[in-house]
Design a protein around this motif. Structure first.
Motif, PDB file in Angstrom:
ATOM      1  N   CYS A   4     -11.449  43.030  -8.234  1.00  0.00           N
ATOM      2  CA  CYS A   4     -11.789  44.167  -9.082  1.00  0.00           C
ATOM      3  C   CYS A   4     -12.640  43.717 -10.255  1.00  0.00           C
ATOM      4  O   CYS A   4     -12.226  42.878 -11.065  1.00  0.00           O
ATOM      5  CB  CYS A   4     -10.517  44.858  -9.562  1.00  0.00           C
ATOM      6  SG  CYS A   4      -9.825  45.864  -8.245  1.00  0.00           S
ATOM      7  N   GLY A 215      -6.614  41.311 -12.501  1.00  0.00           N
ATOM      8  CA  GLY A 215      -5.600  40.973 -13.494  1.00  0.00           C
ATOM      9  C   GLY A 215      -4.300  41.694 -13.170  1.00  0.00           C
ATOM     10  O   GLY A 215      -4.289  42.683 -12.424  1.00  0.00           O
ATOM     11  N   VAL A 248      -4.468  37.677 -20.831  1.00  0.00           N
ATOM     12  CA  VAL A 248      -4.793  36.870 -21.999  1.00  0.00           C
ATOM     13  C   VAL A 248      -4.698  37.772 -23.214  1.00  0.00           C
ATOM     14  O   VAL A 248      -5.189  38.911 -23.193  1.00  0.00           O
ATOM     15  CB  VAL A 248      -6.227  36.300 -21.879  1.00  0.00           C
ATOM     16  CG1 VAL A 248      -6.617  35.556 -23.147  1.00  0.00           C
ATOM     17  CG2 VAL A 248      -6.328  35.384 -20.670  1.00  0.00           C
TER      18      VAL A 248
HETATM   19  N1  5CA Z   1     -13.170  48.089 -13.351  1.00  0.00           N
HETATM   20  C1  5CA Z   1     -11.743  47.980 -13.365  1.00  0.00           C
HETATM   21  C2  5CA Z   1     -11.217  47.324 -12.089  1.00  0.00           C
HETATM   22  S1  5CA Z   1     -11.719  48.225 -10.670  1.00  0.00           S
HETATM   23  C3  5CA Z   1     -11.263  47.165 -14.568  1.00  0.00           C
HETATM   24  O1  5CA Z   1     -10.077  46.981 -14.705  1.00  0.00           O
HETATM   25  N2  5CA Z   1     -12.224  46.756 -15.412  1.00  0.00           N
HETATM   26  S2  5CA Z   1     -11.933  45.924 -16.746  1.00  0.00           S
HETATM   27  O2  5CA Z   1     -13.233  45.648 -17.321  1.00  0.00           O
HETATM   28  O3  5CA Z   1     -10.993  46.598 -17.566  1.00  0.00           O
HETATM   29  O4  5CA Z   1     -11.277  44.570 -16.316  1.00  0.00           O
HETATM   30  C4  5CA Z   1     -11.987  43.674 -15.479  1.00  0.00           C
HETATM   31  C5  5CA Z   1     -11.025  42.637 -14.894  1.00  0.00           C
HETATM   32  O5  5CA Z   1     -10.474  41.850 -15.941  1.00  0.00           O
HETATM   33  C6  5CA Z   1      -9.861  43.266 -14.146  1.00  0.00           C
HETATM   34  O6  5CA Z   1      -9.565  42.452 -12.997  1.00  0.00           O
HETATM   35  C7  5CA Z   1      -8.737  43.205 -15.154  1.00  0.00           C
HETATM   36  O7  5CA Z   1      -7.469  43.114 -14.517  1.00  0.00           O
HETATM   37  C8  5CA Z   1      -9.057  41.931 -15.908  1.00  0.00           C
HETATM   38  N3  5CA Z   1      -8.576  41.950 -17.312  1.00  0.00           N
HETATM   39  C9  5CA Z   1      -8.732  42.931 -18.227  1.00  0.00           C
HETATM   40  N4  5CA Z   1      -8.158  42.588 -19.405  1.00  0.00           N
HETATM   41  C10 5CA Z   1      -7.610  41.352 -19.220  1.00  0.00           C
HETATM   42  C11 5CA Z   1      -6.869  40.439 -20.053  1.00  0.00           C
HETATM   43  N5  5CA Z   1      -6.571  40.726 -21.313  1.00  0.00           N
HETATM   44  N6  5CA Z   1      -6.474  39.251 -19.513  1.00  0.00           N
HETATM   45  C12 5CA Z   1      -6.770  38.946 -18.227  1.00  0.00           C
HETATM   46  N7  5CA Z   1      -7.465  39.748 -17.395  1.00  0.00           N
HETATM   47  C13 5CA Z   1      -7.882  40.938 -17.888  1.00  0.00           C
END
Ligand code: 5CA
Ligand code: ZN
Length: 375
Positions: A4, A215, A248
């Protein structure tokens, strides 16, 4: 494998970087063990938060998306994160997403409520990964609308959002509108990994794809919903494995756009941090654990990377055979990168006692191909 991808605004923070580093390691490991990897990642360029940010900043959603995707890919390149075979955005996949939603409508998986089209989750609810009360809470926090009157089930997600003024929309048999979240990932994964004929072909295996990743914030509702929609489309279970990276955080809270506590990779790079030091700092925790980011992690990584670089610039180094074998074992054990790094540090320290016989070139190439550390 299907991972994703980002929603392109406020990219790329260290949480994103840690998650994509996880799948970079999976890809490196699989390739090193001789397997072919087919890897697709989406870009959520159609979504409420992106439109909200664009309108707040008086910018077009397209421009905002494009600029953030460019920043994201340059950050990924700097960190030496191996890209997927293709990045597919929702706008690029729109025709297939519409065909899929129309098929769901034709097979009884949808209903209309308050002008929008919803997915019927009823038959999938016995497989909820968490208790229902918790699911309802998280669903509301992650873009769902459990309280909309008239829904058949509070957890049903929107598949097709009716056209709204000021937002892009497309024609479909269900009226003009745009897709909701979730369905994009089922369709982009199936179309690109299984094939364009995924709706008609009979899959002989028990699962459509091998791995869905992201994530751990995506376990529910997102991966539950993409799995349910995928199964509704093909009658075959969606993914045989799910891999979730821990969250994170910063200063005690999950790093997220909505909280605004972001450490951007591009800002660290602008301040002069070596991308390999950032990468080392991320590798120093296990991918699956939630963790807090701190400046100490970076300063510790800087010292370790400096020591490793100076060991790699010696004329003679300690033997490496055992080290390489143990690193492979550590990575084979659910990507135990903290152990891999501590083995490397032990080897670095071992050089002080004047041992010799190791090949610096071989070790450098190995660290690069398995851990992506190009020093
Ligand atoms: N576009 C959707 C997925 S289809 C989305 O969740 N976008 S996002 O920009 O919010 O996050 C992108 C990716 O980074 C996702 O896999 C999400 O699970 C991961 N992610 C978001 N925030 C964190 C964090 N604080 N720590 C680790 N991974 C994160
Ligand atoms: Zn997704």
């Amino acid at each position: 494998m299907y991972v994703c991808g980002i929603t392109p605004y406020d990219a790329t923070h260290l949480g994103h970087a840690a998650t994509y580093l996880t799948f970079d390691l999976v890809q490196r490991y699989l390739r090193a063990s001789g397997r072919k990897v087919k890897f697709v990642e989406n870009i959520t360029d159609i979504d409420d938060p992106l439109f909200e940010r664009a309108s707040r900043d008086n910018q077009s959603w397209k421009e905002l998306g494009n600029s953030q995707v460019a920043l994201f890919t340059s950050d990924m390149t700097a960190l030496r994160i191996l890209p997927p075979e293709s990045y597919v955005s929702v706008t690029e996949a729109m025709d297939s997403i519409i065909v899929a939603i129309e098929k769901l409508a034709a097979t009884g998986y949808t209903y209309e409520c308050a002008g929008n089209v919803y997915f019927r989750t009823k038959e999938f609810l016995p497989n909820l990964p968490i208790p229902e009360a918790e699911a309802l809470k998280i669903f509301a926090e992650r873009g769902g609308d459990p309280l909309t009157p008239g829904k058949e089930n509070a957890l049903d997600p929107i598949l097709w959002v009716a056209e709204k003024a000021g937002e892009p929309s497309w024609d479909s048999k269900l009226g003009r509108g745009r897709p909701g979240w979730h369905v994009e990932c089922s369709v982009i994964a199936l179309e690109n990994l299984v094939g364009a004929d995924y709706l008609t072909q009979t899959n002989q295996s028990n699962y459509e794809i091998d791995l869905q990743g992201g994530g751990s914030d995506l376990i529910f509702p997102h991966h539950f919903m993409t799995g349910a929609i995928g199964k509704a489309l093909t009658s075959v279970d969606f993914a045989s494995s799910y891999v979730h990276a821990g969250m994170v955080g910063l200063d005690g809270e999950k790093m997220s756009k909505s909280k605004g506590n972001l450490v951007l990779v591009s800002n660290l790079l602008k301040s002069g941090f070596d991308p390999m030091v950032i990468r080392y700092a991320l590798l120093d925790s296990h991918y699956s654990k939630d963790r807090m980011w701190s400046n100490e992690l970076l300063s510790n990584a800087q010292i370790r990377v400096d020591n490793l670089r100076s060991a790699l610039s010696r004329n003679e180094v300690a033997p490496i055979d055992q080290l390489l074998r143990k690193i492979v074992d550590a990575l084979a054990d659910d990507l135990n990168t903290p152990l891999a790094l501590s083995l490397i540090n032990e080897w670095v320290d071992g050089n002080e006692s004047g041992k010799s016989g190791g090949s610096i070139g071989e070790l450098s190439r190995f660290l690069d191909s398995t851990l992506g550390l190009a020093l």
